[in-house]
Enzyme design. Sequence first.
Site, short mmCIF file in Angstrom:
data_model
loop_
_atom_site.label_atom_id
_atom_site.label_comp_id
_atom_site.label_asym_id
_atom_site.label_seq_id
_atom_site.Cartn_x
_atom_site.Cartn_y
_atom_site.Cartn_z
N ASP A 171 60.22 69.34 18.61
CA ASP A 171 60.34 67.97 18.08
C ASP A 171 59.90 66.91 19.09
O ASP A 171 60.53 66.73 20.13
CB ASP A 171 61.78 67.66 17.67
N GLU B 287 58.64 65.46 13.52
CA GLU B 287 59.58 64.76 12.63
C GLU B 287 60.26 63.56 13.26
O GLU B 287 60.80 62.72 12.55
CB GLU B 287 60.64 65.74 12.10
N ASN B 288 60.26 63.48 14.61
CA ASN B 288 60.92 62.36 15.29
C ASN B 288 59.94 61.50 16.07
O ASN B 288 60.33 60.74 16.97
CB ASN B 288 62.00 62.87 16.26
N ASN C 280 64.11 67.77 8.58
CA ASN C 280 64.98 66.88 7.81
C ASN C 280 64.59 65.40 7.93
O ASN C 280 64.92 64.61 7.07
CB ASN C 280 66.44 67.06 8.22
N HIS C 281 63.87 65.04 9.00
CA HIS C 281 63.48 63.63 9.18
C HIS C 281 62.10 63.30 8.60
O HIS C 281 61.58 62.22 8.85
CB HIS C 281 63.50 63.25 10.67
N HIS D 213 63.30 75.17 11.00
CA HIS D 213 63.94 73.96 11.48
C HIS D 213 65.42 73.99 11.11
O HIS D 213 65.76 73.87 9.92
CB HIS D 213 63.24 72.76 10.83
N HIS E 281 64.66 71.60 15.91
CA HIS E 281 65.70 70.70 15.39
C HIS E 281 66.84 70.43 16.37
O HIS E 281 67.37 69.33 16.38
CB HIS E 281 66.29 71.18 14.06
N HIS F 168 66.71 70.13 19.56
CA HIS F 168 66.20 69.30 20.66
C HIS F 168 66.61 69.82 22.04
O HIS F 168 66.52 69.09 23.03
CB HIS F 168 66.61 67.82 20.50
FE LIG Z 1 64.29 66.69 15.43
FE LIG Z 2 65.57 67.88 12.58
#
Ligand SMILES: [Fe+2]
Ligand SMILES: [Fe+2]
Length: 278
Positions: A8, A39-40, A67-68, A152, A177, A179
């Site tokens: 991520d 995603e981030n 999810n993001h 993820h 996910h 991190h």
């Molecule tokens: Fe993430």
């Molecule tokens: Fe995530």
Amino acid sequence: MRLMLCGDVVGRAGREAVCEHLPRLREALRLDLAIVNGENAAHGFGITDKICAEFYDAGVDVITTGNHVWDRREIIPYIEGDPRLLRPINFPPGTPGRGYGIVRLADGREVLVANAMARLFMDAIDDPFAAMDRLLAEHPLGRVAASVIDFHGEATSEKMSMGHFCDGRASVVVGTHSHVPTADHRILEHGTAYMTDVGMCGDYDSVIGMKKQGSVQRFVRKMPGDRLEAADGPATLCAVVVETDDATGLARRIAPLRVGGLLAPAWPDFAREPAPAK
Ligand SMILES: [Fe+2]
Ligand SMILES: [Fe+2]
């Protein structure tokens, strides 16, 4: 085949680390394919078309998410037109975008790249195991030269289960996910390279990439507090590098890669060039 997946990417610090290092890493590691989880990438929440373009310019082949994925709403109309930007495959039918792609390398070899999302301590979505079972049956090793799954998820147990579930059927199953990188990279019994979490590309003087004070206060007081902001100190690029056997599609070697920032550096011992000084 040599491939790399960066965990991520969080905010500007993470993006700069990826875009600065990737061209050299592609060369030094003789990479055939580079994947990033984006995603981030937009201030810690979601991704934009402009950031996708930055990644592609830096040498990224495929962008995965999680999810993001929809945090920046402008990505919703964009994703349909970009087959290299993936969202989790097990979002319900009718969700925009794609959960996998087949990348064709310059020499003709094809690689399946898939993105799935776990369910434990996460949103209630469709079964990721059934989705991967179907996908790997449609695209078995042999028909594709290699296959890479970014799973993820929050729970280490669910991610490890996915690794074993796909063992021998996919080249690589790695988690994203959390991190935070795990130290369990290995080749599973039937030849699939596995790592529970690749870790983030971001500033580790933070709480999973976000500025410390605001994040800590959310735990100290049961209040939402200020809006979380991405930490902007020097980032550590956290990735995993895998070498697969073109004859079988299975993994030969797996190694973590960490460059820059606060975390201890890690450099694959099969790299052609020595580790960068910093
Ligand atoms: Fe993430
Ligand atoms: Fe995530």
